[in-house]
Design an enzyme around this catalytic site. Structure first.
Site, short mmCIF file in Angstrom:
data_model
loop_
_atom_site.label_atom_id
_atom_site.label_comp_id
_atom_site.label_asym_id
_atom_site.label_seq_id
_atom_site.Cartn_x
_atom_site.Cartn_y
_atom_site.Cartn_z
N ASP A 5 0.88 -1.16 0.00
CA ASP A 5 0.00 0.00 0.00
C ASP A 5 0.93 1.23 0.00
OD1 ASP A 5 -2.41 1.55 0.51
OD2 ASP A 5 -1.67 1.76 2.57
N LEU A 6 0.41 2.40 -0.30
CA LEU A 6 1.28 3.59 -0.36
C LEU A 6 1.17 4.43 0.91
CD1 LEU A 6 3.24 5.33 -2.08
CD2 LEU A 6 1.22 6.52 -2.95
N ASP A 7 0.04 5.13 1.04
CA ASP A 7 -0.11 6.06 2.16
C ASP A 7 -0.18 5.30 3.49
OD1 ASP A 7 -0.22 8.09 0.34
OD2 ASP A 7 -2.40 8.16 0.27
N THR A 37 1.51 10.23 4.02
CA THR A 37 0.83 11.36 3.38
C THR A 37 -0.48 11.70 4.10
OG1 THR A 37 0.18 9.70 1.79
CG2 THR A 37 1.77 11.31 1.04
N LYS A 40 -8.57 6.92 6.01
CA LYS A 40 -7.38 6.17 5.59
C LYS A 40 -7.73 5.01 4.67
CE LYS A 40 -4.12 7.48 9.08
NZ LYS A 40 -3.31 7.09 10.24
N SER A 50 -2.61 0.71 -4.27
CA SER A 50 -3.05 1.89 -3.51
C SER A 50 -4.35 2.45 -4.04
CB SER A 50 -1.95 2.97 -3.63
OG SER A 50 -2.44 4.22 -3.22
N ALA A 51 -5.12 3.09 -3.15
CA ALA A 51 -6.36 3.76 -3.56
C ALA A 51 -6.08 5.13 -4.16
CB ALA A 51 -7.27 3.91 -2.35
N LYS A 60 -11.11 -0.77 -1.64
CA LYS A 60 -10.89 -1.69 -0.52
C LYS A 60 -12.04 -1.48 0.48
CE LYS A 60 -5.95 -0.65 -0.98
NZ LYS A 60 -4.81 0.09 -0.42
N GLU A 117 -0.14 -3.39 4.59
CA GLU A 117 -1.26 -2.44 4.65
C GLU A 117 -1.37 -1.76 6.02
OE1 GLU A 117 -4.10 -1.16 1.79
OE2 GLU A 117 -3.97 -0.74 3.94
N ASP A 118 -1.79 -0.50 6.01
CA ASP A 118 -1.99 0.20 7.29
C ASP A 118 -3.47 0.42 7.60
OD1 ASP A 118 -2.31 2.19 5.24
OD2 ASP A 118 -2.24 3.70 6.82
#
Ligand code: B16
Ligand code: MG
Length: 219
Positions: free
Chosen positions: A9-11, A17, A45, A114-115, A145, A169-170
């Protein structure tokens, strides 16, 4: 041993971010006369931009026209992007780069799931775009997601079976998406929040090379 693939995942996983998203949404909420706290921001998130605005409007029990929604969405993204102008590799979260390098050194395929619709410029600015064999972001999916679409496309692009994919994933929704796809879910963050994950680490500094080696070697 079957060939594995690693999906990030990114953020909240590679970069933090969330703080920039929060500042941009806060300005919109202020203009709408809606109270919006950092605690409320947790609800956004891993959630798409469009859904994030709807959540803020629900918090304030406000309804606005589609035309106004489009205006707020544009303003939010312009504000968010203006905060990313000076972004560089110093924004990569601790030990993430080392894990990416370790996976590359062990010839493991890597994907982004990522979303965010701003994923590519963020990977470019932080200098890690070349580490990714596949990028699946908010521009490529129709279902957010916890729908597993984003991760299933990533596994397909990496040419691996979903059960051989390992997802970092966070967000709760992201962990659920990975579990639904029968992937190995690794939560990055608070263990009480991410308790549905197969493994949970506070951050990447807590992940040992032996742990990753075991994931690579697992049958
Ligand atoms: P954008 P992730 C998500 O990214 C963020 O967690 C979420 O807060 C944000 O609203 C969403 O991306 C959309 O981002 O406005 O850039 O398209 O965690 O899935 O990498
Ligand atoms: Mg995230």
């Amino acid at each position: 041993m079957s060939s594995k693939g690693f999906i990030f995942d990114l953020d909240g996983v590679i970069v933090d971010t969330a703080k920039y998203h929060f500042l941009a949404w806060k300005k919109i909420a202020d203009q709408l006369g809606i109270e919006f706290t950092e605690e409320n921001n947790e609800l956004l998130k891993g959630v798409s931009r469009v859904r994030s605005l709807d959540i803020i409007l629900e918090l304030g029990r406000k309804e606005v026209s589609q035309q106004d929604k489009n205006k707020w969405l544009l303003q939010k993204n312009e504000d968010y992007l203006s905060q990313l102008v000076d972004m560089d590799s110093s924004e990569i979260l601790p030990a993430v780069f080392e894990v990416l390098q370790f996976l590359k050194d062990h010839n493991q395929p890597i994907a982004l799931g990522s979303a965010s619709k701003n994923a590519r410029p963020i990977l470019e600015k932080t200098g890690i775009l070349s580490y990714f064999d596949a990028i699946v972001d908010g521009n490529d999916v129709t279902n957010a997601k916890p729908d597993p679409e984003v991760f299933l496309i990533a596994a397909q692009l990496l040419n691996i079976k979903p059960e051989n994919a390992i997802v970092f994933e966070d967000s709760v929704a992201g962990i659920q998406a990975a579990n639904i796809a029968k992937m190995t879910s690794i939560g990055i963050g608070d263990k009480t929040v991410l308790h549905q994950a197969k493994f949970i680490f506070k951050d990447f500094t807590k992940i040992s090379q032996e742990f990753i080696e075991d994931l690579i070697k697992a049958p």
